[in-house]
Enzyme design. Sequence first.
Site, mmCIF file in Angstrom:
data_model
loop_
_atom_site.group_PDB
_atom_site.id
_atom_site.type_symbol
_atom_site.label_atom_id
_atom_site.label_comp_id
_atom_site.label_asym_id
_atom_site.label_seq_id
_atom_site.Cartn_x
_atom_site.Cartn_y
_atom_site.Cartn_z
ATOM 1 N N CYS A 9 33.962 -97.303 -73.881
ATOM 2 C CA CYS A 9 33.582 -98.377 -74.605
ATOM 3 C C CYS A 9 32.250 -98.930 -74.068
ATOM 4 O O CYS A 9 31.561 -98.281 -73.508
ATOM 5 C CB CYS A 9 34.669 -99.603 -74.491
ATOM 6 S SG CYS A 9 35.030 -100.361 -72.883
ATOM 7 N N ASN A 12 33.290 -101.350 -70.224
ATOM 8 C CA ASN A 12 34.388 -100.606 -69.385
ATOM 9 C C ASN A 12 35.016 -101.606 -68.447
ATOM 10 O O ASN A 12 35.501 -101.319 -67.407
ATOM 11 C CB ASN A 12 33.710 -99.383 -68.343
ATOM 12 C CG ASN A 12 34.622 -98.523 -67.765
ATOM 13 O OD1 ASN A 12 34.486 -98.184 -66.443
ATOM 14 N ND2 ASN A 12 35.749 -98.229 -68.375
ATOM 15 N N CYS A 14 37.676 -103.541 -70.850
ATOM 16 C CA CYS A 14 38.496 -104.357 -71.670
ATOM 17 C C CYS A 14 39.260 -102.955 -72.246
ATOM 18 O O CYS A 14 40.267 -102.566 -71.763
ATOM 19 C CB CYS A 14 38.096 -104.971 -72.721
ATOM 20 S SG CYS A 14 37.372 -106.719 -72.212
ATOM 21 N N ARG A 15 38.568 -102.415 -73.419
ATOM 22 C CA ARG A 15 39.151 -101.501 -74.296
ATOM 23 C C ARG A 15 39.238 -100.114 -73.287
ATOM 24 O O ARG A 15 40.436 -99.208 -73.362
ATOM 25 C CB ARG A 15 38.257 -100.945 -75.427
ATOM 26 C CG ARG A 15 38.039 -102.322 -76.411
ATOM 27 C CD ARG A 15 37.137 -102.039 -77.366
ATOM 28 N NE ARG A 15 35.827 -102.102 -76.837
ATOM 29 C CZ ARG A 15 34.721 -101.904 -77.729
ATOM 30 N NH1 ARG A 15 34.853 -101.578 -78.826
ATOM 31 N NH2 ARG A 15 33.567 -101.947 -77.109
ATOM 32 N N SER A 16 38.373 -99.508 -72.749
ATOM 33 C CA SER A 16 38.372 -98.134 -72.088
ATOM 34 C C SER A 16 39.351 -98.275 -70.943
ATOM 35 O O SER A 16 39.981 -97.195 -70.735
ATOM 36 C CB SER A 16 36.880 -97.418 -71.983
ATOM 37 O OG SER A 16 36.404 -98.299 -71.050
ATOM 38 N N ASP A 120 36.622 -104.910 -79.926
ATOM 39 C CA ASP A 120 36.276 -105.521 -78.748
ATOM 40 C C ASP A 120 37.137 -106.853 -78.570
ATOM 41 O O ASP A 120 36.816 -107.792 -79.206
ATOM 42 C CB ASP A 120 34.831 -105.644 -78.459
ATOM 43 C CG ASP A 120 34.522 -105.771 -77.129
ATOM 44 O OD1 ASP A 120 35.418 -106.112 -76.112
ATOM 45 O OD2 ASP A 120 33.409 -105.527 -76.707
#
Length: 150
Positions: A9, A12, A14-16, A120
């Site tokens: 993402c 690095n 939150c999402r990933s 996000d």
Amino acid sequence: MTLSVLIVCLGNICRSPMGEAVLKHEAQKRGIDINVDSAGTSSCHAGDDPDDRTIETCKKHKVPIQHSARQVKESDFKDFQYILAADGSNLRNLQKLEPSDPSAELRLWGSYLDNKPIADPYYGDMNDFERCFEQCTKLSNGFLDEVVGK
């Protein structure tokens, strides 16, 4: 053979890292040998722990998470079999970084299910992190179904 996957993402945090934790968890439930890492296309959070809301959401679902943010590096395109981008913007950034002879397959993670990006959640609330978690779970299973089989 161990499956190797990098989830990417922007920052690095939150999402990933959530995707990394969820994909590991879903693969372990299936007995799949997997190496999963995550990275960001930006270095703005390098060295940071995941966002507190990411950690809280994973803990709520009993999914272990431990990660230190890092930026994507050129060697990732050789070290991993699959590089999965959270959204189109990060996919385009990765395509610019991709060396001429990668061994990794670079794709939008959503392409394994519904072609939708992972929104996000950073500027949102806990509901956004919960939606992110649900999407990571569905995408993890879609990826594993296609790559390993049901």
